[in-house]
Design a protein around this motif. Structure first.
Motif, short mmCIF file in Angstrom:
data_model
loop_
_atom_site.label_atom_id
_atom_site.label_comp_id
_atom_site.label_asym_id
_atom_site.label_seq_id
_atom_site.Cartn_x
_atom_site.Cartn_y
_atom_site.Cartn_z
N ASP A 69 0.88 -1.17 0.00
CA ASP A 69 0.00 0.00 0.00
C ASP A 69 0.91 1.22 0.00
N CYS A 70 0.85 1.97 -1.10
CA CYS A 70 1.72 3.14 -1.24
C CYS A 70 0.92 4.44 -1.28
N GLY A 71 -0.22 4.46 -0.62
CA GLY A 71 -1.02 5.68 -0.56
C GLY A 71 -1.35 6.20 -1.94
N GLY A 72 -0.95 7.45 -2.23
CA GLY A 72 -1.25 8.11 -3.49
C GLY A 72 -0.62 7.47 -4.72
N GLY A 106 -0.91 -2.61 -4.59
CA GLY A 106 -0.89 -3.83 -5.39
C GLY A 106 0.39 -4.60 -5.22
N ALA A 107 0.60 -5.52 -6.14
CA ALA A 107 1.76 -6.41 -6.08
C ALA A 107 3.04 -5.67 -6.42
N ALA A 108 4.09 -6.02 -5.72
CA ALA A 108 5.43 -5.51 -6.00
C ALA A 108 6.41 -6.65 -5.84
N THR A 109 7.47 -6.60 -6.62
CA THR A 109 8.51 -7.62 -6.55
C THR A 109 9.76 -7.02 -5.93
N LEU A 110 10.31 -7.73 -4.97
CA LEU A 110 11.59 -7.36 -4.36
C LEU A 110 12.63 -8.34 -4.88
N THR A 111 13.73 -7.81 -5.38
CA THR A 111 14.83 -8.64 -5.87
C THR A 111 16.05 -8.34 -5.03
N ALA A 112 16.63 -9.38 -4.43
CA ALA A 112 17.78 -9.20 -3.53
C ALA A 112 19.03 -9.86 -4.12
N THR A 113 20.18 -9.24 -3.85
CA THR A 113 21.47 -9.81 -4.20
C THR A 113 22.39 -9.70 -2.99
N LEU A 136 6.82 9.83 0.21
CA LEU A 136 5.79 8.81 0.04
C LEU A 136 6.24 7.55 0.76
N THR A 137 5.31 6.88 1.42
CA THR A 137 5.66 5.68 2.17
C THR A 137 4.82 4.51 1.69
N CYS A 138 5.48 3.37 1.48
CA CYS A 138 4.81 2.12 1.12
C CYS A 138 5.01 1.12 2.25
#
Length: 167
Positions: free
Chosen positions: A49-52, A56-63, A151-153
Motif C-alpha cells: 500500500d503506497c497511498g497516493g 498492489g503487487a510488488a517484486t523485491l529482488t535481492a542480491t 511517500l511511504t509504502c
C-alpha cells in the motif's frame, strides 16, 4: 655452437619451471578464493500500500556479495505520480529482522519514469550478516522526491515465498 633458432637447455628449464610455478599459484588462488554468497529466495512478492502511488503487487529482488546486499523494488501496480528523472528518488527500505530489529537499505537509483509508469526503485544498498532473515512485512519503503515530497509504502502481508535468508 647453437643455431640462432635453438634455445639453450638452461633457459628452457627455467621457462618451464616459471610456467609451472605460475600455474600452481593460479590453482592455489582459485582454491583459496572466497565462495560466492547467495540470498534465497532471490525474489519475493509483496502486496504493498503506497497511498497516493497506488496499491498492489510488488517484486523485491535481492542480491548479496559478502556482507553487502542490495534490494530492488519493481511494480506495475504502483505507478509514478509525476514524471521523474533518473536517480531522482532518495529511497530507504527498512526490512524487519527475524528475532527483532531491522536492516535498512538506501540509495538514489531509479530509471527515468513518466507519469503513470510502473515504479522501479533501486538497487538500494545495505549490510547483512550471515543468517539474517529479512522480511518486508512490518517494515516500510520511504521515497523522497525532489527533496520534499515523501511517500511511504508498507507491505500489507508477509512476503511470498518467505523472508530473504542471507548466507
Amino acid at each position: 655452437m647453437s643455431s640462432p633458432m635453438s634455445i639453450p637447455r638452461t633457459r628452457k628449464r627455467t621457462g618451464t619451471s616459471v610456467a609451472l610455478m605460475v600455474g600452481a599459484l593460479a590453482v592455489t588462488g582459485l582454491a583459496l578464493a572466497p565462495t560466492a554468497l547467495a540470498v534465497t529466495p532471490a525474489t519475493a512478492t509483496i502486496d504493498a500500500d503506497c497511498g497516493g502511488l497506488g496499491s498492489g503487487a510488488a517484486t523485491l529482488t535481492a542480491t548479496q556479495n559478502g556482507s553487502a546486499a542490495t534490494v530492488t523494488l519493481t511494480s506495475t501496480d504502483i505507478t509514478a505520480p509525476v514524471a521523474l528523472g533518473a536517480d531522482s528518488i532518495a529511497a530507504t527500505l527498512t526490512l524487519t529482522k527475524a528475532g527483532g530489529g531491522t536492516v535498512t537499505f538506501s540509495g538514489t537509483e531509479n530509471p527515468a519514469m513518466n507519469t503513470g509508469d510502473p515504479v522501479t526503485v533501486g538497487p538500494l544498498n545495505g549490510r547483512v550478516a550471515s543468517g539474517d532473515r529479512l522480511e518486508a512485512f512490518g517494515g516500510e519503503l520511504r521515497m523522497t522526491i525532489w527533496g520534499f515530497i515523501t511517500l511511504t509504502c508498507t507491505a500489507t502481508a508477509p512476503q511470498s515465498p518467505g523472508p530473504f535468508v542471507f548466507d
